[in-house]
Scaffold this active site. Structure first.
Site, PDB file in Angstrom:
ATOM      1  N   GLU A 208      66.702  67.816   5.082  1.00 61.18           N
ATOM      2  CA  GLU A 208      66.732  66.667   5.975  1.00 61.18           C
ATOM      3  C   GLU A 208      66.922  67.232   7.387  1.00 61.18           C
ATOM      4  OE1 GLU A 208      69.189  62.792   7.493  1.00 61.18           O
ATOM      5  OE2 GLU A 208      70.195  64.495   6.587  1.00 61.18           O
TER       6      GLU A 208
ATOM      7  N   ASP B 125      71.537  67.955   3.077  1.00 64.59           N
ATOM      8  CA  ASP B 125      71.856  66.917   4.049  1.00 64.59           C
ATOM      9  C   ASP B 125      72.100  67.499   5.441  1.00 64.59           C
ATOM     10  OD1 ASP B 125      72.748  64.144   4.749  1.00 64.59           O
ATOM     11  OD2 ASP B 125      74.651  65.181   5.086  1.00 64.59           O
TER      12      ASP B 125
END
Length: 642
Positions: A372, A319
């Site tokens: 990401e 993330d």
């Protein structure tokens, strides 16, 4: 029962300590935390915790009625800062915390175990003594063949989901499903929809349900909200035995401010930076790890390794990588500290990410590490040996933003924004991309995917069907967040179930059927995935017909007979007798039409074979004359007669 404490044993060797301090220990979970064992014929638990700036550390728990000082741990005589001890009679399932008195200002903390394998169900916050060794895995066949499912030349279609809001039992006080219940209901859905993988939003233990799992306190603890660790193992095992890979969202970019977690662990900034310009995330109100501290590197790499090792996770989506790479991420001038060269790159985070990917891929070469990463940082998915970050895949955020923006325009205006439809192909092969339509696009007043589409209700559905068909044909692996495949009108709400009742309406149920069919076509047609990251797998037919809002291209495999021809008409007018250049003579036929009545479309397209004429078009010797449905996408293949 007497709970005497012993200090005459340690699970940590000199090598463990050396690797820990070097930032190279990748399996700290085998030694730190609480581990059940037998010592001198007595069963109990060995505890170890890193707290170098503590004056004393003791274990409080069910076994001693949470008294603060009856079971102190002992500081190792080396300079590791590790406290440890063996307590007799402590059993599995008992809860505990560390009572930490700092050397500084007599700060006292009650901390959960950073290495706990299981915790109390939030809002309670104690750790539990737990062993993960009792579960017997049955996924040997999947694990042996896993490399085939996670490869760059494999079809990868991911269903991203939040376990707590996917499906709820409304009749039972709106409760969410357990891991065991999901092993039945979720499995059934994934198979119906022909997804290859499922991605779980973070399952590492977190206090606040509204953080969706992104504000973590337990980096080795599967959240207790949905059951015990073995229940999650059973869910993953079940998915594996049905040919479905499991990806987990993992958050090394920041951690929760809750005081039972990592923050100010021993009265000092142990896991984080002390200076808020480095250690505090202004956008998310969370704490940033100190990637320059070797012990923190060992902690985080061990966490990633833990999920791959103990839970057989097939991929990790890392993330907020962009927030790690840039020191000035979400900060104004004067709110950040430049690196040693005066730049905004977080050199310590770059070093950590490279070491992370090298470590996990050296142990598990058949998994996926997915970044990401929303910027143009170079070589995210290139090997560390040539200066890359070493990820396996990167989310293509540029494609997502451009495509959704283009589709949001009224068709009459799309000709002026044609580049937003085609620009992604200029860089589509620079990285190993995954095309995400994720949870981030359907929250915070951004609107649902169906409501991003212009027009009346029928036009919205036609546009969304076209968007999905274009996505499935575009180079890159696929990811769709739950609710998107049923065209949910409302934004995602983490406190309630998806609007499954919408499937009573044919527009929704037939769109769902189309997504299932697209997944099946994608898995069946090698040309749609084999060369996802190579230019030889893609060829424009015509990218310049902006006046008609049309594009056409080919997806190719290593066999010309397998080529799929994709034609997109994103205007709201039918294109009759539309000519498209093709490389071969013979007959072509539709294998997919997003405007088919089968999907509640407008029944416009091509029935029967279309014969290529020897008439040059688009630089090719032959051409087809066909009908392009409005707001539609069709796939063609050449008819091969045997």
């Amino acid at each position: 029962m007497k709970h005497s404490i012993h200090y005459d044993l340690s699970t940590l060797t000199e090598l463990d300590i050396y690797l820990f301090k070097q930032g190279s220990h990748t399996k700290l979970y085998e030694k730190f935390g609480s581990h059940m064992m037998t010592h001198n014929g007595k069963s109990g638990v060995h505890f170890s915790v890193w707290a170098p700036n503590a004056q004393n550390v003791s274990v409080r728990g069910d076994f001693n009625d949470y008294v603060e000082d009856t079971h102190p741990l002992k500081l190792r005589e080396d300079d590791s800062g590790i406290w440890e001890g063996f307590i007799e009679g402590v059993e599995e399932g008992l809860t505990y915390k560390y009572h930490i008195v700092s050397k500084f200002h007599n700060i006292v903390h009650e901390k959960s175990d950073p290495f706990a394998f299981y915790s109390e169900k939030p809002s309670k916050s104690a750790s539990r003594v737990w062993s993960l060794e009792s579960y017997e895995w049955n996924d040997k066949a999947w694990m042996k063949e896993r490399f085939k499912h996670n490869a760059h030349d494999a079809p990868v279609s991911v269903y991203e989901m939040h376990l707590g809001s996917w499906m709820r039992k409304v009749e039972e006080e709106n409760r969410y499903l357990s891991y065991r219940e999901l092993s039945v209901e979720l499995l059934k859905y994934l198979k119906q929809m022909n997804y290859t993988h499922v991605e779980f939003m973070p399952l590492t233990e977190y206090p606040y349900f509204g953080s969706w799992g992104y504000q973590v306190v337990g980096y080795f603890s599967a959240t207790a909200r949905f059951g015990e660790p073995e229940d999650l193992m059973y869910l993953i095992d079940t998915l594996h035995n049905n040919g479905i890979g499991v990806i987990m969202d993992w958050v090394p970019s920041h951690f929760a401010v809750d005081m039972h977690g990592l923050i100010n662990f021993d009265g000092t900034a142990l896991y984080e930076h002390e200076d808020p310009r480095q250690g505090y995330h202004p956008e998310w109100g969370s704490i940033i790890f100190n990637y320059g501290r070797n012990e923190v590197k060992s902690f985080l790499i061990s966490s990633a390794m833990f999920w791959l090792d103990k839970y057989h996770i097939d991929g990790i989506r890392v993330d907020a990588v962009a927030s790690m790479l840039y020191l000035n991420y979400a900060r104004e001038e004067g709110e950040w500290i430049p690196n040693e060269h005066g730049g905004n790159e977080n050199l310590e985070a770059v070093s950590f990410l490279r070491k992370l990917n090298e470590s996990v891929y050296s142990e598990f070469s058949d998994i996926m590490m997915i970044a990401e990463e929303s910027t143009a940082w170079p070589m995210v998915t290139r090997p560390t040996s040539i200066g890359g970050l070493g990820f396996g895949f990167k989310w293509n955020m540029g494609w997502m933003h451009d495509s959704l923006k283009y589709m949001s325009y009224d068709p009459i205006h799309r000709q002026h924004h044609h580049h937003q439809l085609t620009f992604s192909l200029w860089y589509a092969f620079d990285e190993h991309f995954m095309l995400p339509l994720s949870h981030d696009e359907v929250v915070h007043m951004k609107g649902s995917l169906i409501n991003k589409m212009p027009g009346d209700n029928n036009q919205k559905f036609a546009n969304l069907r076209a968007m999905y068909a274009y996505m499935m044909a575009h180079p890159g692996k696929k990811l769709l967040f739950m609710g998107g495949d049923i065209a949910q009108f409302s934004e995602w709400n983490f406190e309630k179930s998806l609007d499954w009742h919408l499937l009573e309406n044919p527009l929704h149920s037939k769109l769902q059927k189309m997504v299932s069919d697209l997944n099946m076509i994608y898995r069946r047609e090698r040309a749609l995935y084999l060369y996802d990251e190579k230019k030889i797998g893609f060829e424009w037919i015509d990218d310049g017909d902006y006046q008609h809002n049309c594009i056409s291209f080919m997806r190719k495999s290593d066999d010309a007979d397998e080529t799929v021809y994709i034609l997109c008409n994103l205007a709201d007018e039918t294109r009759d007798s539309y000519k498209v250049g093709v490389p071969f003579e013979g007959e072509y036929e539709e294998i997919f039409n997003s405007q088919s009545t089968y999907y509640e479309g407008w029944n416009i397209g091509n029935t029967g074979p279309i014969t290529a004429k020897k008439e040059q078009m688009h630089g090719r010797e032959y051409s087809l004359s066909l009908t392009l449905p409005p707001l539609g996408v069709i796939y063609l293949k050449r008819v091969i007669k045997k």
